[in-house]
Scaffold this motif. Sequence first.
Motif, PDB file in Angstrom:
ATOM      1  N   GLN A   1       0.848  -1.183   0.000  1.00  0.00           N
ATOM      2  CA  GLN A   1       0.000   0.000   0.000  1.00  0.00           C
ATOM      3  C   GLN A   1       0.887   1.238   0.000  1.00  0.00           C
ATOM      4  OE1 GLN A   1      -2.942  -0.200   3.165  1.00  0.00           O
ATOM      5  NE2 GLN A   1      -4.449  -0.870   1.670  1.00  0.00           N
ATOM      6  N   TRP A   2       1.638   1.375  -1.086  1.00  0.00           N
ATOM      7  CA  TRP A   2       2.699   2.383  -1.129  1.00  0.00           C
ATOM      8  C   TRP A   2       2.215   3.774  -0.769  1.00  0.00           C
ATOM      9  CZ3 TRP A   2       2.148   6.594  -4.183  1.00  0.00           C
ATOM     10  CH2 TRP A   2       1.250   6.514  -5.246  1.00  0.00           C
ATOM     11  N   TYR A   3       0.980   4.095  -1.168  1.00  0.00           N
ATOM     12  CA  TYR A   3       0.473   5.440  -0.914  1.00  0.00           C
ATOM     13  C   TYR A   3       0.258   5.686   0.580  1.00  0.00           C
ATOM     14  CZ  TYR A   3      -3.750   2.574  -1.280  1.00  0.00           C
ATOM     15  OH  TYR A   3      -4.676   1.576  -1.146  1.00  0.00           O
ATOM     16  N   ALA A   4      -0.075   4.616   1.324  1.00  0.00           N
ATOM     17  CA  ALA A   4      -0.298   4.771   2.759  1.00  0.00           C
ATOM     18  C   ALA A   4       1.015   5.021   3.499  1.00  0.00           C
ATOM     19  CB  ALA A   4      -0.986   3.522   3.313  1.00  0.00           C
ATOM     20  N   SER A   5       2.093   4.396   3.040  1.00  0.00           N
ATOM     21  CA  SER A   5       3.379   4.562   3.725  1.00  0.00           C
ATOM     22  C   SER A   5       4.171   5.755   3.198  1.00  0.00           C
ATOM     23  CB  SER A   5       4.214   3.286   3.607  1.00  0.00           C
ATOM     24  OG  SER A   5       4.378   2.910   2.251  1.00  0.00           O
ATOM     25  N   TRP A   6       4.283   5.886   1.878  1.00  0.00           N
ATOM     26  CA  TRP A   6       5.103   6.931   1.260  1.00  0.00           C
ATOM     27  C   TRP A   6       4.537   8.321   1.552  1.00  0.00           C
ATOM     28  CZ3 TRP A   6       9.130   9.239  -0.034  1.00  0.00           C
ATOM     29  CH2 TRP A   6       9.342   9.999  -1.190  1.00  0.00           C
ATOM     30  N   PHE A   7       3.227   8.491   1.414  1.00  0.00           N
ATOM     31  CA  PHE A   7       2.620   9.805   1.629  1.00  0.00           C
ATOM     32  C   PHE A   7       2.717  10.249   3.086  1.00  0.00           C
ATOM     33  CE2 PHE A   7      -0.537   9.457  -2.170  1.00  0.00           C
ATOM     34  CZ  PHE A   7       0.533   9.565  -3.044  1.00  0.00           C
ATOM     35  N   ASP A   8       2.930   9.301   3.986  1.00  0.00           N
ATOM     36  CA  ASP A   8       2.972   9.636   5.405  1.00  0.00           C
ATOM     37  C   ASP A   8       4.388   9.944   5.893  1.00  0.00           C
ATOM     38  OD1 ASP A   8       0.969  10.178   7.154  1.00  0.00           O
ATOM     39  OD2 ASP A   8       0.766   8.161   7.956  1.00  0.00           O
ATOM     40  N   THR A   9       5.353   9.958   4.977  1.00  0.00           N
ATOM     41  CA  THR A   9       6.726  10.290   5.375  1.00  0.00           C
ATOM     42  C   THR A   9       7.027  11.757   5.048  1.00  0.00           C
ATOM     43  OG1 THR A   9       7.863   9.886   3.271  1.00  0.00           O
ATOM     44  CG2 THR A   9       7.378   7.952   4.643  1.00  0.00           C
ATOM     45  N   PRO A  10       7.935  12.370   5.788  1.00  0.00           N
ATOM     46  CA  PRO A  10       8.322  13.749   5.456  1.00  0.00           C
ATOM     47  C   PRO A  10       9.061  13.841   4.121  1.00  0.00           C
ATOM     48  CG  PRO A  10       9.739  12.867   7.187  1.00  0.00           C
ATOM     49  CD  PRO A  10       8.632  11.878   6.994  1.00  0.00           C
ATOM     50  N   TYR A  11       9.644  12.727   3.679  1.00  0.00           N
ATOM     51  CA  TYR A  11      10.457  12.751   2.458  1.00  0.00           C
ATOM     52  C   TYR A  11       9.604  12.923   1.208  1.00  0.00           C
ATOM     53  CZ  TYR A  11      13.759  11.044   5.878  1.00  0.00           C
ATOM     54  OH  TYR A  11      14.530  10.912   7.010  1.00  0.00           O
ATOM     55  N   TYR A  12       8.369  12.438   1.241  1.00  0.00           N
ATOM     56  CA  TYR A  12       7.459  12.666   0.119  1.00  0.00           C
ATOM     57  C   TYR A  12       7.279  14.158  -0.110  1.00  0.00           C
ATOM     58  CZ  TYR A  12       3.052  13.239  -2.358  1.00  0.00           C
ATOM     59  OH  TYR A  12       2.092  13.652  -3.238  1.00  0.00           O
ATOM     60  N   HIS A  13       7.056  14.883   0.966  1.00  0.00           N
ATOM     61  CA  HIS A  13       6.813  16.325   0.855  1.00  0.00           C
ATOM     62  C   HIS A  13       8.090  17.080   0.491  1.00  0.00           C
ATOM     63  CE1 HIS A  13       2.740  15.825   2.296  1.00  0.00           C
ATOM     64  NE2 HIS A  13       3.209  15.038   3.231  1.00  0.00           N
TER      65      HIS A  13
ATOM     66  N   VAL B   1       5.169   3.023 -13.047  1.00  0.00           N
ATOM     67  CA  VAL B   1       5.856   2.739 -11.787  1.00  0.00           C
ATOM     68  C   VAL B   1       7.067   3.649 -11.649  1.00  0.00           C
ATOM     69  CG1 VAL B   1       7.034   0.960 -10.425  1.00  0.00           C
ATOM     70  CG2 VAL B   1       5.105   0.336 -11.898  1.00  0.00           C
ATOM     71  N   LYS B   2       7.229   4.201 -10.461  1.00  0.00           N
ATOM     72  CA  LYS B   2       8.432   4.979 -10.156  1.00  0.00           C
ATOM     73  C   LYS B   2       9.068   4.401  -8.895  1.00  0.00           C
ATOM     74  CE  LYS B   2       8.379   9.590 -10.027  1.00  0.00           C
ATOM     75  NZ  LYS B   2       8.186  10.963  -9.441  1.00  0.00           N
ATOM     76  N   ASP B   3      10.317   3.961  -9.012  1.00  0.00           N
ATOM     77  CA  ASP B   3      11.102   3.523  -7.857  1.00  0.00           C
ATOM     78  C   ASP B   3      11.929   4.699  -7.355  1.00  0.00           C
ATOM     79  OD1 ASP B   3      10.329   0.772  -7.798  1.00  0.00           O
ATOM     80  OD2 ASP B   3      11.588   0.438  -9.553  1.00  0.00           O
ATOM     81  N   ILE B   4      11.868   4.954  -6.066  1.00  0.00           N
ATOM     82  CA  ILE B   4      12.569   6.087  -5.463  1.00  0.00           C
ATOM     83  C   ILE B   4      13.475   5.566  -4.363  1.00  0.00           C
ATOM     84  CG2 ILE B   4      12.289   8.282  -4.230  1.00  0.00           C
ATOM     85  CD1 ILE B   4       9.334   8.223  -5.381  1.00  0.00           C
ATOM     86  N   SER B   5      14.761   5.861  -4.458  1.00  0.00           N
ATOM     87  CA  SER B   5      15.702   5.440  -3.417  1.00  0.00           C
ATOM     88  C   SER B   5      16.560   6.631  -3.017  1.00  0.00           C
ATOM     89  CB  SER B   5      16.579   4.278  -3.901  1.00  0.00           C
ATOM     90  OG  SER B   5      17.315   4.638  -5.056  1.00  0.00           O
ATOM     91  N   PHE B   6      16.903   6.686  -1.738  1.00  0.00           N
ATOM     92  CA  PHE B   6      17.696   7.807  -1.230  1.00  0.00           C
ATOM     93  C   PHE B   6      18.236   7.465   0.155  1.00  0.00           C
ATOM     94  CE2 PHE B   6      13.265   8.367  -0.120  1.00  0.00           C
ATOM     95  CZ  PHE B   6      13.272   8.734   1.212  1.00  0.00           C
ATOM     96  N   THR B   7      19.197   8.247   0.586  1.00  0.00           N
ATOM     97  CA  THR B   7      19.754   8.122   1.932  1.00  0.00           C
ATOM     98  C   THR B   7      19.507   9.424   2.672  1.00  0.00           C
ATOM     99  OG1 THR B   7      21.472   6.600   1.179  1.00  0.00           O
ATOM    100  CG2 THR B   7      21.849   7.710   3.281  1.00  0.00           C
ATOM    101  N   ALA B   8      18.989   9.299   3.877  1.00  0.00           N
ATOM    102  CA  ALA B   8      18.724  10.478   4.708  1.00  0.00           C
ATOM    103  C   ALA B   8      18.915  10.099   6.167  1.00  0.00           C
ATOM    104  CB  ALA B   8      17.311  10.995   4.468  1.00  0.00           C
TER     105      ALA B   8
END
Length: 243
Positions: free
Chosen positions: A7-19, A181-188
């Motif tokens: 449920q990518w939208y439930a997890s990704w949208f709830d992170t500060p990194y999305y914004h 599909v978009k895969d997003i990877s990063f280090t923070a």
Amino acid sequence: MTKLTHQWYASWFDTPYYHILYKDRDYSEAQLFMDNLTNYLNLPEKGKILDLACGKGRHSIYLNTLGYDVTGIDLSEQSIAAAKSYENDSLHFEVHDMTKPYPKRFDAVFNLFTSFGYFEDESCNLKTIKAIKSELNTYGFGVIDFMNVKYVIDNLVAENIKTVNDIEFHQKRRLENGYIVKDISFTAEDKSFEFQERVKALNLKDFKILFEKAGVHLLDVFGDYKLQAYHPESSERLIMIFK
């Protein structure tokens, strides 16, 4: 490695990194769209608008400044918590699943900026349109603002890096099993993250089938935020007005 794809939208949208990643979205363009759309619909003074998948409420807040009574709903608890700081007597925010009818009636229900087609269970697309139908009053209009899939696929950037707030977001895009599909990877903060966005590649014909099943009638189709004519080959957006 933190990898969240269920449920990518439930997890990704709830992170500060999305914004953070999308902080540079064009507010003036969004406001122009809201001006054009509300004028076209000729909504009543102080009309009631439901903003589906409102995020942190930027469009709801602007619509409220135009004099409308606005309710914004979103699945993200963090986004709604942020939006609630802007509430007033005619602006309200609530955590709610847009596939389920909201228990009020509105002059317009807006689903903006490709906030549709996320669901792994495709029946949820039809449930959402049926929910919109139930949320409209006798004279109300539904609006879905979606990407123009052909234009997006023809102009898809397979891979790039976007640096925001000193974070390098590695983005890879592809068409896979009927989804963009978009895969997003990063280090923070010394942690590595991986997220994935998946949006169903729905075209106008697909929406017409959904509308027919939901018992709503397509009234008009536009191809951009200036509400110019829709052209399947070249329009950036697919904006549908229905009731």
